[in-house]
Design an enzyme around this catalytic site. Structure first.
Site, PDB file in Angstrom:
ATOM      1  N   ASP A  51       0.869  -1.166   0.351  1.00  0.00           N
ATOM      2  CA  ASP A  51      -0.086  -0.088  -0.022  1.00  0.00           C
ATOM      3  C   ASP A  51       0.603   1.333   0.308  1.00  0.00           C
ATOM      4  OD1 ASP A  51       0.788  -0.069   2.351  1.00  0.00           O
ATOM      5  OD2 ASP A  51      -1.139  -0.326   3.534  1.00  0.00           O
ATOM      6  N   SER A  52       2.087   1.246  -0.378  1.00  0.00           N
ATOM      7  CA  SER A  52       3.169   2.189  -0.104  1.00  0.00           C
ATOM      8  C   SER A  52       2.883   1.883  -1.408  1.00  0.00           C
ATOM      9  CB  SER A  52       4.259   1.991  -0.045  1.00  0.00           C
ATOM     10  OG  SER A  52       4.763   0.559  -0.894  1.00  0.00           O
ATOM     11  N   ASP A  90      -0.878  -5.896  -0.534  1.00  0.00           N
ATOM     12  CA  ASP A  90      -1.143  -5.686   0.705  1.00  0.00           C
ATOM     13  C   ASP A  90      -2.689  -5.191   1.170  1.00  0.00           C
ATOM     14  OD1 ASP A  90       1.069  -5.044   3.018  1.00  0.00           O
ATOM     15  OD2 ASP A  90       1.325  -3.089   1.964  1.00  0.00           O
ATOM     16  N   LYS A 120      -1.659  -9.202   3.003  1.00  0.00           N
ATOM     17  CA  LYS A 120      -0.533  -8.834   4.118  1.00  0.00           C
ATOM     18  C   LYS A 120      -1.726  -8.122   4.061  1.00  0.00           C
ATOM     19  CE  LYS A 120       3.190  -6.182   3.225  1.00  0.00           C
ATOM     20  NZ  LYS A 120       2.354  -5.157   4.676  1.00  0.00           N
ATOM     21  N   GLU A 122      -1.486  -5.682   8.030  1.00  0.00           N
ATOM     22  CA  GLU A 122      -0.808  -4.535   9.536  1.00  0.00           C
ATOM     23  C   GLU A 122      -1.291  -5.644  11.002  1.00  0.00           C
ATOM     24  OE1 GLU A 122       0.088  -0.407   9.291  1.00  0.00           O
ATOM     25  OE2 GLU A 122       0.703  -1.568   7.076  1.00  0.00           O
ATOM     26  N   GLU A 189       9.397  -4.912  10.093  1.00  0.00           N
ATOM     27  CA  GLU A 189       9.187  -3.243   9.907  1.00  0.00           C
ATOM     28  C   GLU A 189      10.296  -2.678  10.995  1.00  0.00           C
ATOM     29  OE1 GLU A 189       6.794  -1.156   7.210  1.00  0.00           O
ATOM     30  OE2 GLU A 189       8.023   0.878   7.226  1.00  0.00           O
TER      31      GLU A 189
HETATM   32  O1  KIV Z   1       3.671  -0.957   1.693  1.00  0.00           O
HETATM   33  C1  KIV Z   1       4.817  -1.559   1.717  1.00  0.00           C
HETATM   34  O2  KIV Z   1       5.423  -1.590   0.368  1.00  0.00           O
HETATM   35  C2  KIV Z   1       5.423  -2.322   2.011  1.00  0.00           C
HETATM   36  C3  KIV Z   1       6.770  -2.431   2.988  1.00  0.00           C
HETATM   37  C4  KIV Z   1       7.481  -1.525   3.254  1.00  0.00           C
HETATM   38  C5  KIV Z   1       7.089  -3.573   3.806  1.00  0.00           C
HETATM   39  O3  KIV Z   1       4.552  -2.864   3.515  1.00  0.00           O
END
Ligand code: KIV
Length: 271
Positions: A51-52, A90, A120, A122, A189
């Site tokens: 989600d980055s 994510d 994934k 969190e 992280e």
């Molecule tokens: O969203 C992302 O890029 C991440 C990584 C930094 C692990 O969760």
């Protein structure tokens, strides 16, 4: 048995075997077809459609604004470019917290509409029910502990997490809970290297670090950061493997000059 000419895919079981054999896992983010194809062809084990994308692709300050539809768009583009790597996506903010039925619905949409291989999310104890429900549908789940950017407004800052004993204790317990719940891997992280190594040794599933030192089972970086496309972000843990900012602005600058001076196109570049 693998078919002739077919690439052997990385699966969650392969990652488990890699941990057992002491082989390090290499993971990078991708958000689009073209770069995912390059990253896959280079031999990466896991591609994270993070989600980055909210920061890197859309220019938002945090990961919070990105939507499920937008994640599915990025993920399906990535999946079309990938032959070998495991593709993990994510679950975006607001699509799984506090409501395990909604979490399952979000995960199913990602798997069905993008063709990705895992999701994934969190958090630890507070999302265990959601993780359990997603797993009942046969969807592999990767956990994410330590600095969890979707909680940035709770943390107030992006500094290293779990330096204090109480938070480190909670993180150790959460890692065990995630393993027990059935997660196939955990991202840690921005936490102290010693704590990360201890967690990696305490669980049988692979632990992938970002800013968590070298004592874990694998590493993940944001592709645009390690390629030097984003030059504004330079935390200590980031190693730049290229300077694409320079390469791209240089190439674009030469193109602009050529267009302005009439140097492009030449005789060979026209019909
Ligand atoms: O969203 C992302 O890029 C991440 C990584 C930094 C692990 O969760």
């Amino acid at each position: 048995m693998a078919q002739a000419g077919k690439v052997k895919r990385v699966t969650t079981h392969v990652l488990q075997e890699m941990k057992a054999a002491g082989e390090r896992i290499a993971m990078l983010t991708s958000y689009d077809f073209s770069l995912a194809r390059l990253v896959d062809r280079a031999g990466i084990d896991v591609i994270l459609v993070g989600d980055s994308a909210s920061n890197v692709m859309a220019g938002h300050e945090t990961t919070l604004p990105i939507t499920l539809d937008q994640m599915i768009y990025h993920a399906s583009s990535v999946v079309r470019g990938v032959e070998r790597a495991l593709v993990v996506v994510d679950l975006p903010f607001g699509t799984y917290q506090g409501n395990s039925k909604e979490a399952l619905g979000s995960a199913i949409r990602i798997m069905k509409e993008s063709g990705a291989h895992a999701v994934k999310l969190e958090g630890g104890k507070e999302v265990i029910e959601s993780i359990g429900r997603i797993l009942t549908a046969g969807i592999p789940v990767m956990g994410h502990l330590g600095l969890t950017p979707q909680s940035i407004y709770k943390f107030g800052t992006y500094v290293v997490r779990a330096k204090e004993q109480a938070e480190a204790e909670r993180l150790r317990a959460d890692a065990l809970l995630l393993e027990e719940a059935g997660c196939f891997a955990i991202v840690l992280e921005k936490i102290p290297a010693e704590l990360a190594a201890e967690v990696a040794a305490s669980v049988q599933i692979p632990v992938i670090g970002i800013g968590a030192g070298g004592g874990v089972d694998g590493q993940v970086l944001v592709l645009h950061d390690m390629l030097g496309i984003n030059t504004e972000f330079h935390p200590r843990f980031l190693r730049r493997y290229a300077d694409l900012h320079e390469v791209i602005t240089g190439a674009v600058g030469r193109y602009i000059d050529d267009v302005r001076t009439g140097g492009f196109p030449n005789q060979d570049e026209q019909y």
